[in-house]
Design an enzyme around this catalytic site. Structure first.
Site, mmCIF file in Angstrom:
data_model
loop_
_atom_site.group_PDB
_atom_site.id
_atom_site.type_symbol
_atom_site.label_atom_id
_atom_site.label_comp_id
_atom_site.label_asym_id
_atom_site.label_seq_id
_atom_site.Cartn_x
_atom_site.Cartn_y
_atom_site.Cartn_z
ATOM 1 N N GLY A 112 0.828 -1.207 0.000
ATOM 2 C CA GLY A 112 0.000 0.000 0.000
ATOM 3 C C GLY A 112 0.859 1.252 0.000
ATOM 4 C CG ASP A 168 1.129 -0.971 10.480
ATOM 5 O OD1 ASP A 168 -0.060 -0.844 10.124
ATOM 6 O OD2 ASP A 168 2.074 -0.398 9.908
#
Ligand code: SPQ
Length: 430
Positions: A93, A316
């Site tokens: 991404g 994350d």
């Protein structure tokens, strides 16, 4: 597929954490935009960062890479040229969104594609403001999904108020802004990781940050390089062994050169609040990105509530924090984390599904999850679903599970931590 079992003797030893993924991407991107030679030490040779190298090679940049050493021979923005092939971002991404910002300023046509997971991740958050700056962008569902085609050039500055705290959105707009007329600014609801701002400054770009968090750049600034970039270890990779050492009985682990940028250290604050025993040594603070060695030992943990400004600083790490919460006394609530739904997988769903399979008391909420501990975990058949962080969460769970764990699609881990199983084995051996 990998078969994994628990460890009775604990995790013990020292490992050097591989380079930070976010910083590795940016070192190649900015080195390619700059005039001059950039050398990079401790680059992460994971699949995502290799996709970035591959894209810039196709745009005509000479890049040499040997394991974790990279040299980028930048010729400035004028040195980038149209590729006759599509630019494949793989699973990354960061590559997709930051490249969109860079390509929007370049006066030629480019097409970006990625894997199955990338094709489901929303790009309008970036293509929308880039169109407002004048880029001509097309893509599936009105530019929300790959393949994305960009005809760049002729940009004007933009004052953008982002609805999400996202370093990828912020970076894409600033990188386009550097190539536009006038000043471009980005304001976020909470501060996201600031590696772009720090590294652009190292390349000689003036980046302004106001007290309210608004970040701005003036267009027309050149990146100049004769830089040697030392990439610190990735705290998002370290997180798996920080938590593993805290929850596996009889453990003491030292992780070397872990990045301590405050926009990334939410995991360390949560570990501390939950009662983990952590200590720091060899703290290096003289470069743009601070780092240190961190030692963790098996700890008695308690549940906590996590939400608000800390979320972008640990986004994350939520999968591994959720696993840690299964081993903490009491309830852990994670909220304000809707962004998890648009990562490599919907990480609210995949975390909850996988941890339930091995006996966790966990439920999904609209914006996060609630975990009740402490629970005994058992083995089972887990899947990464192609998401590196879900795979590593499953592998760490296996270390405390009773019985065998089978992990499907374990290769996804190569995206950010190719030496993960080697490191796990070395800590098991002690
Ligand atoms: O690059 P990618 O695939 O988006 O990777 C992830 C990850 O888990 O490694 C997210 F899935 O990290 C992003 C992070 O979540 C990397 C990143 C960056 O380097 O700028 C920023 C964060 O994403 P976002 O959407 O909040 O900007």
């Amino acid at each position: 597929m990998k078969k994994l079992t628990s460890t009775a003797s604990g995790l013990n030893g020292i490992i050097k954490i591989p380079g930070d993924k976010s910083i590795s991407h940016r070192s190649v991107m900015f080195g390619s935009m700059a005039k001059g030679k950039t050398t990079v030490e401790n680059f992460l040779p994971g699949e995502d960062c290799l996709s970035t190298i591959n894209c810039f090679t196709k745009l005509g940049v000479k890049i040499e890479q040997e394991n974790s050493n990279v040299t980028v021979y930048g010729k400035g923005l004028e040195g980038l040229s149209e590729s006759s092939e599509v630019l494949d971002v793989g699973n990354s991404g960061t590559t997709a969104r930051l490249m969109m910002g860079i390509l929007s300023g370049l006066p030629f046509h480019s097409v970006l594609i990625g894997d199955e997971s990338i094709a489901k991740r929303p790009m309008k958050r970036v293509t929308g403001p880039l169109r407002d700056m004048g880029a001509r962008i097309q893509g599936n569902q009105d530019g929300n999904f790959t393949p994305i085609s960009i005809q760049g050039g002729g940009l004007r500055g933009l004052d953008y108020v982002s609805p999400v705290a996202s370093a990828q959105v912020k970076s894409a707009i600033l990188l386009a802004g550097l190539q536009g007329e006038g000043v471009t600014s980005v304001k976020e609801p909470y501060k996201s990781r600031d590696h772009t701002e720090r590294m652009l400054q190292a390349f000689g770009v003036e980046v302004k940050e106001e007290e309210n968090g608004t970040v701005s750049v003036a267009g027309g600034q050149e990146l100049v390089s004769d830089l040697h970039i030392v990439v610190p270890g990735d705290i998002s990779s370290a997180a798996f062994f920080l938590v593993a050492a805290a929850i596996v009985p009889n453990s003491r682990v030292t992780l070397q050169r872990v990045g301590l940028n405050p926009t990334r250290t939410g995991i360390l604050e949560v570990l501390k609040q939950m009662g983990a025993e952590l200590s720091y040594s060899t703290i290096i603070e003289d470069g743009p990105e601070p780092y240190a060695d961190i030692t963790v030992t098996t700890s008695n943990l308690k549940g906590v509530e996590i939400g608000g400004e800390i979320i972008p600083r640990l986004i994350d790490e939520v999968p591994i924090i959720a696993l840690m919460a299964t081993q903490a006394e009491g309830t852990t609530i994670i909220k304000d984390a809707e962004e998890l739904k648009v990562k490599e997988t919907n990480r609210i769903d995949t975390v909850v599904n996988e941890l339930k399979k091995v006996g966790a008391d966990i439920e999904a909420t609209e914006d996060g999850m609630i975990i009740k501990g402490k629970t005994k975990l058992h083995g089972g058949a887990l899947d990464s679903y192609g998401d590196h962080r879900i795979g590593m969460m499953g592998a760490v769970a296996s270390l405390i599970a009773v019985g065998e764990t089978v992990l499907h699609n374990d290769k996804a881990i190569n995206v950010s931590y190719p030496s993960f199983f080697e490191h796990m084995e070395s800590l098991r051996r002690g």
